[in-house]
Scaffold this motif. Sequence first.
Motif, short mmCIF file in Angstrom:
data_model
loop_
_atom_site.label_atom_id
_atom_site.label_comp_id
_atom_site.label_asym_id
_atom_site.label_seq_id
_atom_site.Cartn_x
_atom_site.Cartn_y
_atom_site.Cartn_z
N LEU A 103 30.73 -0.74 -15.47
CA LEU A 103 31.74 -1.79 -15.31
C LEU A 103 32.13 -1.94 -13.84
CD1 LEU A 103 34.09 -0.83 -18.28
CD2 LEU A 103 32.69 -2.89 -18.13
N THR A 104 32.34 -3.17 -13.44
CA THR A 104 32.90 -3.44 -12.12
C THR A 104 34.39 -3.68 -12.31
OG1 THR A 104 30.83 -4.41 -11.39
CG2 THR A 104 32.79 -4.98 -10.12
N VAL A 105 35.20 -2.85 -11.65
CA VAL A 105 36.64 -2.84 -11.91
C VAL A 105 37.40 -2.89 -10.59
CG1 VAL A 105 38.53 -1.53 -12.97
CG2 VAL A 105 36.24 -1.38 -13.95
N LEU A 106 38.35 -3.79 -10.49
CA LEU A 106 39.22 -3.83 -9.31
C LEU A 106 40.65 -3.54 -9.77
CD1 LEU A 106 39.21 -6.32 -6.38
CD2 LEU A 106 41.35 -5.68 -7.46
N ILE A 107 41.29 -2.58 -9.09
CA ILE A 107 42.66 -2.19 -9.47
C ILE A 107 43.57 -2.34 -8.26
CG2 ILE A 107 44.12 -0.40 -10.46
CD1 ILE A 107 41.63 0.83 -11.71
N ALA A 127 36.20 9.86 -6.76
CA ALA A 127 34.74 9.99 -6.59
C ALA A 127 34.25 11.34 -7.06
CB ALA A 127 34.37 9.76 -5.13
N ALA A 128 35.14 12.34 -7.08
CA ALA A 128 34.75 13.69 -7.49
C ALA A 128 34.79 13.88 -9.01
CB ALA A 128 35.66 14.71 -6.81
N LEU A 129 35.27 12.89 -9.73
CA LEU A 129 35.39 13.02 -11.18
C LEU A 129 34.04 12.88 -11.87
CD1 LEU A 129 38.63 10.92 -11.83
CD2 LEU A 129 38.38 13.41 -12.00
N PRO A 130 33.90 13.51 -13.06
CA PRO A 130 32.66 13.32 -13.81
C PRO A 130 32.47 11.83 -14.11
CG PRO A 130 34.21 14.77 -14.98
CD PRO A 130 34.90 14.32 -13.74
N GLY A 131 31.24 11.41 -14.15
CA GLY A 131 30.97 9.99 -14.39
C GLY A 131 30.34 9.36 -13.16
N HIS A 132 30.47 10.04 -12.02
CA HIS A 132 29.89 9.58 -10.76
C HIS A 132 30.21 8.11 -10.47
CE1 HIS A 132 27.86 13.39 -10.76
NE2 HIS A 132 27.35 13.13 -11.96
N PRO A 133 31.49 7.78 -10.37
CA PRO A 133 31.85 6.39 -10.07
C PRO A 133 31.54 6.04 -8.62
CG PRO A 133 33.78 7.79 -9.92
CD PRO A 133 32.67 8.67 -10.41
N GLN A 167 42.47 6.65 0.93
CA GLN A 167 41.31 7.53 1.12
C GLN A 167 41.41 8.75 0.22
OE1 GLN A 167 38.52 6.72 2.73
NE2 GLN A 167 37.84 8.57 1.65
N ALA A 168 42.63 9.29 0.12
CA ALA A 168 42.83 10.48 -0.72
C ALA A 168 42.55 10.14 -2.18
CB ALA A 168 44.26 10.99 -0.56
N ALA A 169 43.03 8.99 -2.63
CA ALA A 169 42.80 8.58 -4.02
C ALA A 169 41.31 8.37 -4.27
CB ALA A 169 43.58 7.30 -4.32
N ALA A 170 40.64 7.70 -3.33
CA ALA A 170 39.21 7.42 -3.49
C ALA A 170 38.42 8.72 -3.57
CB ALA A 170 38.71 6.55 -2.34
N ALA A 187 46.19 6.23 -12.43
CA ALA A 187 45.90 6.80 -13.75
C ALA A 187 44.85 5.96 -14.48
CB ALA A 187 47.19 6.87 -14.58
N ILE A 188 44.97 4.65 -14.37
CA ILE A 188 43.98 3.77 -14.99
C ILE A 188 42.62 3.94 -14.29
CG2 ILE A 188 43.36 1.34 -15.37
CD1 ILE A 188 46.41 0.78 -15.63
N ALA A 189 42.67 4.06 -12.97
CA ALA A 189 41.43 4.25 -12.20
C ALA A 189 40.70 5.51 -12.64
CB ALA A 189 41.75 4.30 -10.70
N LYS A 190 41.44 6.57 -12.93
CA LYS A 190 40.80 7.82 -13.37
C LYS A 190 40.01 7.61 -14.66
CE LYS A 190 44.12 11.02 -11.37
NZ LYS A 190 45.36 11.76 -11.63
N SER A 191 40.59 6.85 -15.58
CA SER A 191 39.90 6.60 -16.85
C SER A 191 38.59 5.84 -16.61
CB SER A 191 40.80 5.80 -17.80
OG SER A 191 41.94 6.54 -18.12
N PHE A 192 38.64 4.84 -15.75
CA PHE A 192 37.41 4.08 -15.48
C PHE A 192 36.43 4.90 -14.65
CE2 PHE A 192 40.01 0.23 -16.47
CZ PHE A 192 39.17 -0.31 -17.43
N ALA A 193 36.95 5.78 -13.78
CA ALA A 193 36.06 6.63 -12.97
C ALA A 193 35.22 7.53 -13.88
CB ALA A 193 36.88 7.47 -12.00
N LYS A 194 35.86 8.06 -14.91
CA LYS A 194 35.14 8.96 -15.82
C LYS A 194 34.04 8.23 -16.58
CE LYS A 194 39.08 12.04 -16.32
NZ LYS A 194 40.27 12.33 -17.11
N LEU A 195 34.14 6.90 -16.64
CA LEU A 195 33.09 6.10 -17.30
C LEU A 195 32.01 5.69 -16.31
CD1 LEU A 195 35.40 3.74 -19.41
CD2 LEU A 195 34.04 5.67 -20.25
N GLY A 196 32.16 6.12 -15.05
CA GLY A 196 31.14 5.80 -14.04
C GLY A 196 31.23 4.38 -13.51
N ALA A 197 32.43 3.82 -13.48
CA ALA A 197 32.59 2.43 -13.05
C ALA A 197 32.37 2.25 -11.55
CB ALA A 197 34.00 1.95 -13.42
#
Length: 166
Positions: free
Chosen positions: A11-15, A55-61, A48-51, A25-35
Amino acid sequence: MKVGIDMTTKLTVLISGGTSGVGLAIAKSFAKLGADLTLIGRQPQKAQAAASRLAALPGHPTVSTLLGDLSDPTTNQQLAQAFLATHDHLDVLVNSAGTLPTSGDENISVNLQSHYWLTHHLTPALAQAAVPRVFVITGAPLAIKLAPINEGQRTTLARGAWLFDA
Ligand SMILES: NC(=O)c1ccc[n+]([C@@H]2O[C@H](COP(=O)([O-])OP(=O)(O)OC[C@H]3O[C@@H](n4cnc5c(N)ncnc54)[C@H](OP(=O)(O)O)[C@@H]3O)[C@@H](O)[C@H]2O)c1
């Protein structure tokens, strides 16, 4: 008719406001899906800290950031154009940038107009998505009721009439 979000494709997601709070919090959910995630905020270090965390979450967003004040109409358009320059479609737009306003004008520009403008400017990319989704994260009902949310509530009398009627 399709009603859910298709989780099987990238998915392509802009938050907007994706660098903290509800948006993050919403970004984390989409990150885990590899968005393919794009976050909008104003503060570079915070973004930068959030990114990096996402980026380190499973799903390789894929995570990128855009910086600017969405309540400024020119900047809002420039941020949308920057996104459109690198993406041909947008599956999910989450408007979560927001603040606890100290004035009616701030509430209108940050919490209302910025969402409208960003959604409008990104319509060409949303139109290219198979099932585009647009979400708006907004304040608690009590805050909405107490703060001016439209230009017709600028005076005490107008707000009183609105509260009485609501
Ligand atoms: N937190 C809750 O429990 C809760 C509950 C119900 C509703 N809400 C609503 O959800 C929305 C977000 O709240 P939150 O708690 O997530 O707030 P937050 O943690 O302060 O996060 C706000 C986000 O919006 C960004 N932002 C704010 N103003 C901006 C602007 N003018 N231009 C670009 N980015 C901007 C911030 O980035 P910078 O810091 O870099 O500017 C940050 O990423 C608000 O409308 C709030 O009323 C929150």
